[in-house]
Design an enzyme around this catalytic site. Structure first.
Site, PDB file in Angstrom:
ATOM      1  N   ASN A 218      72.587 124.056  75.027  1.00  0.00           N
ATOM      2  CA  ASN A 218      72.319 124.650  76.346  1.00  0.00           C
ATOM      3  C   ASN A 218      71.581 125.631  76.371  1.00  0.00           C
ATOM      4  O   ASN A 218      72.210 127.037  76.234  1.00  0.00           O
ATOM      5  CB  ASN A 218      73.964 124.546  77.246  1.00  0.00           C
ATOM      6  CG  ASN A 218      73.498 124.988  78.681  1.00  0.00           C
ATOM      7  OD1 ASN A 218      72.329 125.135  79.215  1.00  0.00           O
ATOM      8  ND2 ASN A 218      74.573 125.361  79.408  1.00  0.00           N
ATOM      9  N   TRP A 219      70.342 125.753  76.670  1.00  0.00           N
ATOM     10  CA  TRP A 219      69.413 126.976  76.685  1.00  0.00           C
ATOM     11  C   TRP A 219      69.556 127.742  77.738  1.00  0.00           C
ATOM     12  O   TRP A 219      69.054 128.934  77.964  1.00  0.00           O
ATOM     13  CB  TRP A 219      67.861 126.673  76.596  1.00  0.00           C
ATOM     14  CG  TRP A 219      67.686 126.077  75.214  1.00  0.00           C
ATOM     15  CD1 TRP A 219      68.537 125.815  74.034  1.00  0.00           C
ATOM     16  CD2 TRP A 219      66.383 125.620  74.617  1.00  0.00           C
ATOM     17  NE1 TRP A 219      67.739 125.305  73.044  1.00  0.00           N
ATOM     18  CE2 TRP A 219      66.447 125.061  73.246  1.00  0.00           C
ATOM     19  CE3 TRP A 219      65.237 125.556  75.206  1.00  0.00           C
ATOM     20  CZ2 TRP A 219      65.357 124.580  72.511  1.00  0.00           C
ATOM     21  CZ3 TRP A 219      64.068 124.955  74.397  1.00  0.00           C
ATOM     22  CH2 TRP A 219      64.166 124.509  73.194  1.00  0.00           C
ATOM     23  N   LYS A 220      70.246 127.401  78.879  1.00  0.00           N
ATOM     24  CA  LYS A 220      70.354 127.988  80.115  1.00  0.00           C
ATOM     25  C   LYS A 220      69.024 128.460  80.660  1.00  0.00           C
ATOM     26  O   LYS A 220      68.005 127.669  80.630  1.00  0.00           O
ATOM     27  CB  LYS A 220      71.560 129.217  79.778  1.00  0.00           C
ATOM     28  CG  LYS A 220      72.497 128.395  79.329  1.00  0.00           C
ATOM     29  CD  LYS A 220      73.924 129.568  79.582  1.00  0.00           C
ATOM     30  CE  LYS A 220      75.118 128.888  78.861  1.00  0.00           C
ATOM     31  NZ  LYS A 220      76.380 129.604  79.046  1.00  0.00           N
TER      32      LYS A 220
ATOM     33  N   HIS B 290      78.624 122.586  84.929  1.00  0.00           N
ATOM     34  CA  HIS B 290      78.635 123.835  84.369  1.00  0.00           C
ATOM     35  C   HIS B 290      79.416 124.662  85.027  1.00  0.00           C
ATOM     36  O   HIS B 290      78.988 124.898  86.139  1.00  0.00           O
ATOM     37  CB  HIS B 290      77.316 124.301  83.612  1.00  0.00           C
ATOM     38  CG  HIS B 290      77.349 125.167  82.522  1.00  0.00           C
ATOM     39  ND1 HIS B 290      77.897 126.429  82.775  1.00  0.00           N
ATOM     40  CD2 HIS B 290      77.572 125.070  81.251  1.00  0.00           C
ATOM     41  CE1 HIS B 290      77.896 127.043  81.806  1.00  0.00           C
ATOM     42  NE2 HIS B 290      77.717 126.140  80.901  1.00  0.00           N
TER      43      HIS B 290
ATOM     44  N   GLU C  95      78.883 127.864  85.309  1.00  0.00           N
ATOM     45  CA  GLU C  95      77.761 128.481  85.862  1.00  0.00           C
ATOM     46  C   GLU C  95      77.204 128.036  87.153  1.00  0.00           C
ATOM     47  O   GLU C  95      76.578 128.996  87.847  1.00  0.00           O
ATOM     48  CB  GLU C  95      76.855 129.184  84.892  1.00  0.00           C
ATOM     49  CG  GLU C  95      77.645 129.921  83.805  1.00  0.00           C
ATOM     50  CD  GLU C  95      76.605 129.978  82.278  1.00  0.00           C
ATOM     51  OE1 GLU C  95      75.383 129.475  82.395  1.00  0.00           O
ATOM     52  OE2 GLU C  95      77.063 130.638  81.672  1.00  0.00           O
TER      53      GLU C  95
ATOM     54  N   GLU D  84      84.992 123.504  78.415  1.00  0.00           N
ATOM     55  CA  GLU D  84      84.591 124.707  78.229  1.00  0.00           C
ATOM     56  C   GLU D  84      85.474 125.864  78.971  1.00  0.00           C
ATOM     57  O   GLU D  84      85.045 126.012  80.194  1.00  0.00           O
ATOM     58  CB  GLU D  84      83.148 125.084  78.880  1.00  0.00           C
ATOM     59  CG  GLU D  84      82.216 124.226  78.152  1.00  0.00           C
ATOM     60  CD  GLU D  84      80.703 124.546  78.277  1.00  0.00           C
ATOM     61  OE1 GLU D  84      80.395 124.980  77.193  1.00  0.00           O
ATOM     62  OE2 GLU D  84      80.395 124.729  79.360  1.00  0.00           O
TER      63      GLU D  84
ATOM     64  N   GLY E  95      80.389 133.023  76.809  1.00  0.00           N
ATOM     65  CA  GLY E  95      79.627 134.190  76.670  1.00  0.00           C
ATOM     66  C   GLY E  95      80.430 135.409  76.229  1.00  0.00           C
ATOM     67  O   GLY E  95      80.054 136.543  76.351  1.00  0.00           O
TER      68      GLY E  95
ATOM     69  N   SER F  61      81.506 130.107  73.342  1.00  0.00           N
ATOM     70  CA  SER F  61      81.231 131.178  72.197  1.00  0.00           C
ATOM     71  C   SER F  61      81.155 130.690  70.861  1.00  0.00           C
ATOM     72  O   SER F  61      81.999 131.174  70.005  1.00  0.00           O
ATOM     73  CB  SER F  61      82.165 132.208  72.416  1.00  0.00           C
ATOM     74  OG  SER F  61      82.020 132.879  73.662  1.00  0.00           O
TER      75      SER F  61
ATOM     76  N   GLY G  18      75.818 127.571  73.670  1.00  0.00           N
ATOM     77  CA  GLY G  18      74.928 128.386  74.567  1.00  0.00           C
ATOM     78  C   GLY G  18      73.988 129.173  73.687  1.00  0.00           C
ATOM     79  O   GLY G  18      72.962 128.823  73.265  1.00  0.00           O
TER      80      GLY G  18
HETATM   81  P1  PGA Z   1      78.132 130.231  75.015  1.00  0.00           P
HETATM   82  O1  PGA Z   1      77.578 129.531  76.265  1.00  0.00           O
HETATM   83  O2  PGA Z   1      78.169 129.592  73.724  1.00  0.00           O
HETATM   84  O3  PGA Z   1      76.900 131.421  75.078  1.00  0.00           O
HETATM   85  O4  PGA Z   1      79.380 130.947  75.142  1.00  0.00           O
HETATM   86  C1  PGA Z   1      78.368 128.051  76.252  1.00  0.00           C
HETATM   87  C2  PGA Z   1      78.165 127.208  77.428  1.00  0.00           C
HETATM   88  O5  PGA Z   1      78.288 127.962  78.672  1.00  0.00           O
HETATM   89  O6  PGA Z   1      77.778 125.968  77.573  1.00  0.00           O
END
Ligand code: PGA
Length: 256
Positions: free
Chosen positions: A11-13, A98, A100, A168, A174, A216, A237
């Site tokens: 997931n490149w966000k 997600h 976020e 998640e 993060g 993470s 991520g």
């Molecule tokens: P992260 O993000 O691996 O940077 O913790 C994971 C995610 O939010 O999908």
């Protein structure tokens, strides 16, 4: 026994910032993915880069997903994209729910509508769930049940093979890899999620639903999370933003 295929999702966000970087990252991962034997790769770039990366994936060595879709197919919904558009442009997956996005106001009800439409339009849905924090009374388990219940309200059991649940926990996203969930705890959660799915779908076979862990993930905790966590794969991520770190994770997943 035939080894069950694993799924590794990047997931490149809202990264990277330029199309050139996106194409380079995608090409690098695609090239190295050819040597994987048991692992399918899905990359979810920002919407604006999707059609360009699809063009460099003609042999479909990896799959492309969008990070979000809307719950209507078309209409006056400024800034949204529909699942048919995603499919038409060459995506086979979408993330839904997600954390976020949930923190920006996406409710379980909205997530449920998105899951339903995306599945009915033929996309594979990676439904993201996870509690914000843990408590010693185990209330977070009730929270997970509610999230699953609402998100899967109108999903038919015929669609279960196209459903992937990414657990998640928000407290693990993060952070440093040392703060991620441990494999043995994920094992309990994998069992819990599968049992809950079984209950929600009246005991039909839910073994086709893949369960992923996200939060993470790095090459340091991959073996523990996949090996001891009994997950079918990972949602990554930050570590999906460089070919070397992502492929290091992929290499470990592929051997488990
Ligand atoms: P992260 O993000 O691996 O940077 O913790 C994971 C995610 O939010 O999908």
């Amino acid at each position: 026994m035939k080894k069950k295929r694993k799924l590794l999702v990047g997931n490149w966000k809202m990264n990277p910032q330029t199309l050139e970087e996106a194409k380079k990252l995608f090409s690098g991962i695609k090239k190295q993915s050819q040597s994987l034997l048991h692992t399918d790769i899905v990359l979810c770039p920002p919407h604006l880069f999707v059609s360009d990366v699809v063009k460099i994936n003609k042999q479909k060595i990896i799959s492309v997903g969008v990070q979000n879709v809307y719950f209507e197919s078309a209409g006056a919904f400024t800034g949204e994209i529909g699942p048919i558009m995603a499919r038409e442009i060459g995506c086979s997956y979408t993330l839904v729910g997600h954390s976020e996005r949930r923190t920006r106001g996406e409710s379980d009800e909205v997530v449920g509508k998105k899951v339903k439409l995306a599945l009915s339009e033929g996309l594979k849905v990676i439904l993201c769930i996870g509690e914000k924090e843990r408590d010693s009374e185990g209330n977070y388990l009730g929270f997970i049940i509610e999230q699953l219940k609402h998100s899967l309200l109108d999903v038919s059991k015929n669609d279960l093979d196209n459903l992937i649940v990414a657990y998640e926990p928000v407290w693990a996203i993060g952070k440093t890899d040392a703060e991620a969930m441990k494999g043995k705890d994920m094992h309990e959660m994998s069992i819990f999620i599968r049992r809950t799915l079984g209950e929600l779908f009246n005991s039909v076979d839910v073994s086709g639903v893949k369960i992923l862990y996200g939060g993470s993930v790095s090459s340091n905790n991959t073996a523990d999370l996949v090996g001891n966590g009994e997950v079918d794969g990972l949602l990554v991520g930050r570590q999906s933003l460089a070919v070397s770190s992502f492929m290091e994770i992929a290499g470990i997943v592929d051997t488990i």
